[in-house]
Design an enzyme around this catalytic site. Structure first.
Site, short mmCIF file in Angstrom:
data_model
loop_
_atom_site.label_atom_id
_atom_site.label_comp_id
_atom_site.label_asym_id
_atom_site.label_seq_id
_atom_site.Cartn_x
_atom_site.Cartn_y
_atom_site.Cartn_z
CG ASN A 153 -31.95 -10.17 -24.75
OD1 ASN A 153 -32.08 -9.98 -23.54
ND2 ASN A 153 -31.32 -11.22 -25.22
CD GLU A 249 -28.35 -17.52 -16.06
OE1 GLU A 249 -27.96 -17.97 -17.16
OE2 GLU A 249 -28.48 -18.23 -15.05
CB CYS A 283 -28.10 -14.95 -24.12
SG CYS A 283 -29.60 -15.75 -23.58
P1 NAP Z 1 -25.86 -4.96 -20.65
O1 NAP Z 1 -25.44 -3.77 -21.41
O2 NAP Z 1 -24.83 -5.73 -19.92
O3 NAP Z 1 -27.01 -4.48 -19.66
C1 NAP Z 1 -27.71 -5.37 -18.82
C2 NAP Z 1 -28.21 -4.62 -17.60
O4 NAP Z 1 -27.10 -4.21 -16.81
C3 NAP Z 1 -28.97 -3.34 -17.94
O5 NAP Z 1 -30.03 -3.16 -17.02
C4 NAP Z 1 -27.91 -2.28 -17.76
O6 NAP Z 1 -28.43 -1.00 -17.53
C5 NAP Z 1 -27.19 -2.82 -16.54
N1 NAP Z 1 -25.84 -2.29 -16.33
C6 NAP Z 1 -24.99 -1.77 -17.24
N2 NAP Z 1 -23.84 -1.39 -16.64
C7 NAP Z 1 -23.97 -1.68 -15.32
C8 NAP Z 1 -23.12 -1.53 -14.18
N3 NAP Z 1 -21.90 -1.01 -14.28
N4 NAP Z 1 -23.57 -1.94 -12.98
C9 NAP Z 1 -24.80 -2.49 -12.86
N5 NAP Z 1 -25.65 -2.65 -13.89
C10 NAP Z 1 -25.24 -2.27 -15.12
O7 NAP Z 1 -26.61 -6.01 -21.61
P2 NAP Z 1 -27.72 -5.74 -22.71
O8 NAP Z 1 -27.10 -5.07 -23.88
O9 NAP Z 1 -28.95 -5.16 -22.10
O10 NAP Z 1 -28.08 -7.26 -23.09
C11 NAP Z 1 -27.33 -7.99 -23.99
C12 NAP Z 1 -26.41 -8.98 -23.30
O11 NAP Z 1 -27.15 -9.78 -22.39
C13 NAP Z 1 -25.80 -9.96 -24.29
O12 NAP Z 1 -24.45 -10.18 -23.97
C14 NAP Z 1 -26.61 -11.22 -24.08
O13 NAP Z 1 -25.97 -12.41 -24.46
C15 NAP Z 1 -26.86 -11.17 -22.61
N6 NAP Z 1 -28.00 -12.00 -22.24
C16 NAP Z 1 -27.79 -13.17 -21.54
C17 NAP Z 1 -28.88 -14.00 -21.23
C18 NAP Z 1 -28.70 -15.28 -20.47
O14 NAP Z 1 -29.69 -15.75 -19.89
N7 NAP Z 1 -27.53 -15.87 -20.42
C19 NAP Z 1 -30.16 -13.64 -21.64
C20 NAP Z 1 -30.33 -12.45 -22.34
C21 NAP Z 1 -29.24 -11.63 -22.62
P3 NAP Z 1 -28.61 0.03 -18.77
O15 NAP Z 1 -29.62 -0.57 -19.67
O16 NAP Z 1 -29.08 1.26 -18.10
O17 NAP Z 1 -27.25 0.17 -19.42
#
Ligand code: NAP
Length: 474
Positions: A153, A249, A283
């Site tokens: 995002n 995060e 987020c």
């Molecule tokens: P996500 O599905 O959790 O993916 C985040 C990253 O983790 C991606 O690079 C993903 O790779 C990788 N990943 C997935 N499964 C993994 C595993 N088993 N082991 C290691 N890495 C793995 O999140 P998203 O859909 O990209 O982002 C949305 C989420 O991020 C929301 O919940 C949002 O609130 C949160 N977020 C938090 C913040 C903050 O600062 N607190 C900021 C932005 C977003 P792939 O893409 O290849 O699946």
């Protein structure tokens, strides 16, 4: 024309036999193809970073700051290219894509400033009986290889929040960006190299999180994982981290309390931005609004009126307010949540419809706290509005969440503001602003399901260093 991405491993740009497609969420066109890292490639990337620890640790602070400042300057020089890449692969509306680039320019500048002042402190040894002859101080030393795993995002600024403090703290990095948005990271790595970062100290691998990401998380040469993404993935990663340091995060269902003394002329437009910017895929997106019952009807009427005016369309159009979601599965998930809430008695005042991966900005009332649209992270352009009688009740409703990232309170009463600050279980409380407010030098992170550790350059650099003490007996 579709791009052909490459990975950056052990000081070289490389390809792989297998590739994966990156799709433009707006029109389904192919943005480009990117090599899928093999396990051998991931291991080589980690080894290169591991062998660069000394190179990075011995970079003087002024040189780390120079690299970071130069990176900031080079991003600024290619602002439009970065924004276009973000808009194409993440579907982010132009005004927010440009905003993200502007923030990343600052993130690198803040990191440079922090690098110049990275320091330890003296310890008052004679305070302890028997230690009168001792003199002690500590300094901060880099932890070693940083494994950075990032979400789709904010494909530039959230990568910046990991890479910039890692460099400032003197650490090499292995970066795995989200599979949906790797091209912005490729551009950033090119920029870092141009700025003079030692080549083997930055490594870029791509591929599925559960394979490539997992290989980084479970490798013993990696000293720390800095992860931004969903709570489910984040907490599972922590379980696997063993002795590694880890910062998480994660997500939230952030909310706000609006008191009857609030300046609604300011509050309502801000809440619209908080709820619908980047289609709620932020987020700290505003998902729950609690309004004092005395101003509830007025607030809701004006909020819905303004929501209906939001312009949906091509992310590259500077006038677009609301863009498609990252994919259709995500839009369908939230559509189901809305239907479920309606079946349980909720009212949709506007939106609620879906076309492909476009979910129309949705305002929901008559909710109960156990509905998914309230209690889970929607990560979509939806917002629920509820009312309360007393300010304390509003704060209690806001606090009733498994998440705790940021919260907002609109009031002119300083006592109420302080009450909220003391009561709210979150990482940050915004008085007279939305929970979505963030600038990049402030400490940022969550409690409860929303994560652990803090970003913001100073705080991330503290996480990415270890204190080492020296005691002189003199
Ligand atoms: P996500 O599905 O959790 O993916 C985040 C990253 O983790 C991606 O690079 C993903 O790779 C990788 N990943 C997935 N499964 C993994 C595993 N088993 N082991 C290691 N890495 C793995 O999140 P998203 O859909 O990209 O982002 C949305 C989420 O991020 C929301 O919940 C949002 O609130 C949160 N977020 C938090 C913040 C903050 O600062 N607190 C900021 C932005 C977003 P792939 O893409 O290849 O699946």
């Amino acid at each position: 024309m579709a791009k052909r991405g490459r990975l950056y491993i052990d000081g070289k740009w490389v390809s792989s036999r297998k590739t994966f497609d990156v799709i433009n969420p707006y029109d389904g066109s192919l943005v480009g193809t990117v090599p899928l890292a093999t396990p051998e490639m991931v291991s080589k990337a980690i080894q290169a970073a591991y062998e660069s620890r000394e190179t990075m640790a011995s970079l003087p602070l002024h040189e780390r700051a120079r690299i970071l400042t130069e990176t900031s300057r080079l991003i600024e020089a290619k602002k439009e290219l970065f924004a276009r890449t973000i808009a194409l692969e993440s579907g982010k509306a132009w005004k927010y894509a440009i905003g993200e680039v502007e923030r990343a320019i600052q993130t690198f500048k803040f990191a440079a400033a922090e690098a110049l002042t990275l320091h330890g402190e003296t310890v008052p040894m004679s305070a302890a009986k028997g230690a009168e002859t001792r003199v002690a101080f500590y300094e901060r030393f880099p932890v070693g290889v940083i494994g950075a795993i990032t979400p789709f995002n904010f494909p530039l600024n959230l990568v910046a929040h990991k890479v910039a403090p890692a460099i400032g703290a003197g650490n090499p990095v292995v970066l795995k960006p989200a599979s949906a948005t790797p091209f912005t990271s490729i551009l950033l790595v090119e920029t870092l190299l141009k700025a003079g970062l030692p080549p083997r100290a930055i490594n870029l691998v791509a591929g599925s999180g559960s394979v490539v990401g997992d290989a980084i998380v479970t490798d013993e040469r990696v000293a720390m994982i800095t992860f931004t993404g969903s709570p489910t993935v984040g907490w599972a990663i922590k379980e696997k981290c063993g002795k590694k340091k880890v910062t998480l995060e994660l997500g939230s269902n952030s909310g706000i309390v609006v008191e009857d003394d609030a300046d609604l002329e300011f509050a309502i437009p801000r809440c619209i931005v908080g709820a619908f910017a980047y289609s709620g895929q932020v987020c700290i997106s505003l998902q729950r609004i609690y309004v004092n019952e005395k101003i509830y009807d007025r607030f809701v009427k004006e909020f819905v009126k303004r929501t209906k005016k939001l312009k949906m369309g091509n992310p590259l159009d500077p006038d677009t307010d609301v863009n498609p979601m990252i994919n259709e599965a995500e839009a369908r998930r939230v559509e189901e949540w809305i239907k479920e809430a309606v079946a349980e008695g909720a009212k949709v005042l506007t939106g609620g419809k879906r076309k492909g991966n476009v979910l129309y900005p949705t305002v929901i009332t008559n909710v109960t706290p156990d509905m998914k649209v309230c209690c889970l992270e929607a990560f979509a352009p939806i917002v629920v509005i509820d009312k309360y009688k007393t300010f304390e009740e509003g704060v209690e409703k806001l606090n009733d969440s498994i998440y705790g990232l940021q919260a907002g309170v609109f009031t002119k009463d300083v006592n109420k503001a302080m009450y909220a600050f003391r009561k709210l279980e979150v990482g940050g409380v915004m008085i007279n602003d939305i929970p979505t407010f963030r600038v990049d030098q402030m400490p940022y992170g969550g409690v409860k399901n929303s994560g652990m550790g803090r970003e913001g350059l100073k705080y991330a650099m503290e996480e990415m260093t270890e204190i080492r003490l020296v005691v002189f007996n003199v």
